[in-house]
Design a protein around this motif. Sequence first.
Motif, PDB file in Angstrom:
ATOM      1  N   CYS A 265       0.788  -1.211  -0.168  1.00  0.00           N
ATOM      2  CA  CYS A 265       0.108   0.138  -0.129  1.00  0.00           C
ATOM      3  C   CYS A 265       0.759   1.231  -0.054  1.00  0.00           C
ATOM      4  N   CYS A 268       0.450   3.797   2.945  1.00  0.00           N
ATOM      5  CA  CYS A 268       0.888   3.843   4.426  1.00  0.00           C
ATOM      6  C   CYS A 268       2.166   3.090   4.502  1.00  0.00           C
ATOM      7  N   GLY A 272      -0.678  -0.285   7.362  1.00  0.00           N
ATOM      8  CA  GLY A 272      -2.064  -0.299   7.541  1.00  0.00           C
ATOM      9  C   GLY A 272      -2.744   0.961   7.753  1.00  0.00           C
ATOM     10  N   CYS A 273      -3.647   1.074   6.617  1.00  0.00           N
ATOM     11  CA  CYS A 273      -4.526   2.053   6.489  1.00  0.00           C
ATOM     12  C   CYS A 273      -6.034   1.789   6.198  1.00  0.00           C
ATOM     13  N   CYS A 276      -6.301   0.154   2.454  1.00  0.00           N
ATOM     14  CA  CYS A 276      -5.660  -1.247   2.498  1.00  0.00           C
ATOM     15  C   CYS A 276      -6.424  -1.834   3.553  1.00  0.00           C
TER      16      CYS A 276
HETATM   17 ZN   LIG Z   1      -2.426   1.223   3.379  1.00  0.00          ZN
END
Ligand SMILES: [Zn+2]
Length: 342
Positions: A265, A268, A272-273, A276
Amino acid sequence: MSVDQRIEQLRSTLSLEVGRLTSYDDVEALRVRFLGKKGLLAELMVFLKESGPEQRPLMGEKINSFKQEVTGHLDRLSSSWKAKERSSLLEKEAVDPTLPGRQSYLGRAHPIQSMLQTVLDILISMGFSIQLGPDVDTDYYNFEGLNFSPDHPARDMQDTFYLNQGFLLRTHTSNTQVHVLKSHAPPVRVVAPGRCFRNEDISSRSHVFFHQVEGFYVDHKVSFADLLGTMDYFLKRLLGSETKTRFRPSYFPFVEPGLEVDVMCRACHEKGCRLCKQTGWLEILGAGMIHPSVLLAAKIDPEAYTGYAWGLGIERLTLLEHGIPDIRMLTENDLRFLSQFP
Ligand SMILES: [Zn+2]
């Protein structure tokens, strides 16, 4: 009433009426009312008729001089109203050079088309050639030739628009693979871009039509490592050299083994965001080694030849590239949206 009294009366009527004028046309109407053939001044002739011969010249002179007075007065009013109306017309039509000019718009490529072109440019530079397949095709080319037997459960994964006389709208660009493999002897190295259709509910993430780029390569000794290397190279060219790729096993009837390709992704960098879904990875395409049954159906010997194939969704890439939250924005043709793409 004497002629003098009547003239005085008419003079005050005139001045009252002049106070009520609102246009050039009003002046002309007043002229008719006073100086017309049956107008108020014509009526003064009655006095002349009824007078004796010794009074007549004096009376004629009085009436005449009043007539000249009225005519002169109305002429001045007439020309001043005419000038006033002309200048207000000019004002209305006047050009204000300080206003900004009217903007004209240059045509530009739709974001889907520019993404498609970018993808194709890279693949062409890698030695693939473009082949187009039909949007309307038969069950054989869309399903059966790709190892979907008539009762294959994987058909349910692709809700299909069926047309009359055994035709359907293709659910993927893989139909082109069947057409090309049946008509060309290997080696073939082809990309097949085009529209696909699925009978799905329209939402922010899916639509009833979308664009795919199918790619496939069939030759002696094409290996799984070739597929992984090609996908990795292609995605780095497309998304940047720092792009990490991840391969996960998956299932499609027309490949064995099948896999899904994720990219790191970019929003990020794996942390993790929302984009995604907190996984750090985005699913970008499906791929695999062409199933021996698909090669056999095209009369290609799977002992002598192997090949790989992949399918890439252009809408998904476009949404990711531009951070567009809703796939429907791509088909609404709202200029306020489209003009944001250079
Ligand atoms: Zn992400």
